[in-house]
Design a protein around this motif. Sequence first.
Motif, PDB file in Angstrom:
ATOM      1  N   PRO A 178       0.652  -1.007  -0.057  1.00  0.00           N
ATOM      2  CA  PRO A 178      -0.350  -0.005   0.148  1.00  0.00           C
ATOM      3  C   PRO A 178       0.470   1.441  -0.254  1.00  0.00           C
ATOM      4  O   PRO A 178       0.115   2.431  -0.544  1.00  0.00           O
ATOM      5  CB  PRO A 178      -0.781   0.303   1.120  1.00  0.00           C
ATOM      6  CG  PRO A 178      -0.461  -1.527   1.620  1.00  0.00           C
ATOM      7  CD  PRO A 178       0.784  -1.713   0.965  1.00  0.00           C
ATOM      8  N   GLU A 179       1.306   1.180   0.546  1.00  0.00           N
ATOM      9  CA  GLU A 179       2.607   2.532   0.622  1.00  0.00           C
ATOM     10  C   GLU A 179       4.464   2.166  -0.005  1.00  0.00           C
ATOM     11  O   GLU A 179       5.126   0.915   1.365  1.00  0.00           O
ATOM     12  CB  GLU A 179       2.602   3.260   1.981  1.00  0.00           C
ATOM     13  CG  GLU A 179       3.579   4.374   2.224  1.00  0.00           C
ATOM     14  CD  GLU A 179       3.022   4.761   3.246  1.00  0.00           C
ATOM     15  OE1 GLU A 179       3.279   6.563   3.757  1.00  0.00           O
ATOM     16  OE2 GLU A 179       2.963   4.299   4.052  1.00  0.00           O
ATOM     17  N   LEU A 180       5.139   3.070  -0.074  1.00  0.00           N
ATOM     18  CA  LEU A 180       6.215   2.852   0.030  1.00  0.00           C
ATOM     19  C   LEU A 180       6.885   4.023  -0.645  1.00  0.00           C
ATOM     20  O   LEU A 180       6.574   5.099  -1.366  1.00  0.00           O
ATOM     21  CB  LEU A 180       7.027   1.887  -1.645  1.00  0.00           C
ATOM     22  CG  LEU A 180       8.357   1.915  -1.531  1.00  0.00           C
ATOM     23  CD1 LEU A 180       8.890   1.220  -0.617  1.00  0.00           C
ATOM     24  CD2 LEU A 180       8.854   1.260  -2.928  1.00  0.00           C
ATOM     25  N   ARG A 181       8.103   4.601   0.574  1.00  0.00           N
ATOM     26  CA  ARG A 181       8.091   6.483   0.659  1.00  0.00           C
ATOM     27  C   ARG A 181       9.872   5.858   0.390  1.00  0.00           C
ATOM     28  O   ARG A 181      10.352   4.948   1.475  1.00  0.00           O
ATOM     29  CB  ARG A 181       7.963   6.985   1.159  1.00  0.00           C
ATOM     30  CG  ARG A 181       6.797   7.131   1.422  1.00  0.00           C
ATOM     31  CD  ARG A 181       6.228   7.860   2.070  1.00  0.00           C
ATOM     32  NE  ARG A 181       4.763   8.291   2.502  1.00  0.00           N
ATOM     33  CZ  ARG A 181       4.201   9.093   1.104  1.00  0.00           C
ATOM     34  NH1 ARG A 181       4.517  10.319   0.204  1.00  0.00           N
ATOM     35  NH2 ARG A 181       2.919   9.347   0.844  1.00  0.00           N
ATOM     36  N   VAL A 182      10.795   6.058  -0.405  1.00  0.00           N
ATOM     37  CA  VAL A 182      12.242   6.616  -0.298  1.00  0.00           C
ATOM     38  C   VAL A 182      12.885   7.866  -0.058  1.00  0.00           C
ATOM     39  O   VAL A 182      12.224   8.628  -1.142  1.00  0.00           O
ATOM     40  CB  VAL A 182      12.607   5.196  -1.434  1.00  0.00           C
ATOM     41  CG1 VAL A 182      13.933   5.491  -1.535  1.00  0.00           C
ATOM     42  CG2 VAL A 182      12.503   4.057  -1.147  1.00  0.00           C
ATOM     43  N   SER A 183      13.904   7.404   0.295  1.00  0.00           N
ATOM     44  CA  SER A 183      14.804   9.369  -0.157  1.00  0.00           C
ATOM     45  C   SER A 183      16.244   8.618   0.075  1.00  0.00           C
ATOM     46  O   SER A 183      16.845   7.579   0.595  1.00  0.00           O
ATOM     47  CB  SER A 183      14.657   9.829   1.146  1.00  0.00           C
ATOM     48  OG  SER A 183      15.853  10.779   1.713  1.00  0.00           O
TER      49      SER A 183
END
Length: 247
Positions: free
Chosen positions: A86-91
Amino acid sequence: MKKLFKWIFRLFLVLVVLLVLLVALLILFLDPIAKSLAERQIRQQTGLGVTIGRLSIGLKSPTLAIENLKLLNTAEFGGSSFVDIPELRVSYDLEALRSRKLHLEMMRCNLGELHIVQNKDGKTNLQALQERRKQQESGSGSSAPAVEFQGIDTLTLAIGRLKFTSAKDTSRNEETYVGYKNETLKNVKSVKDLEPLIARVSLEKNVRFLSENLLQPATGAVPTGTRPAGNESLKSPDGSTDSPPKK
């Protein structure tokens, strides 16, 4: 002469307006274009059906956000859901990426569902995915250097439902809701760094298939886990099982 400069100036204004509109359109449609390209690339690399609900690329900072990423099993493995995120966040480190090095400063992943499927021949969808990757690597004629993975500084995981479905032995089917919300790991450089978490999930939630080597080549035998000491069986070359010889 005045009319000439007047028309040139007007043409210049028209070109400027068109360029501004073009840049605005690129910014406006950057995410949809990137989403389409990402879906196509994942499909080519994995051979799996893929959908992405939303993809957002940071314009002022090197970030990537994906919502509702879903990978679907092939028909060989029932066409069911394989991975649901549902959610994938990358920096990420932009300078490292320019040098073909992948260094993630932060990664937050909500694993909604992972569904491992075993077909009637004993092969899992993970094995099929691994085989496809090896075929692509051996058949690729590209001389471009591969991207070097340097690790994840901070990895935060949420883990939802884990499933195992076997068409070879339905008694092995299992489904467990883990329910972990914020599991934070530091300096993740390989799968080995995830092993303590995987072992804890396996023990706390009694997820049996996590303790098996699901990437080993498929055989005619179905893994049954660890056998009790002193009661081991010997397997003949044809796959049959015999009792240990008596002394």
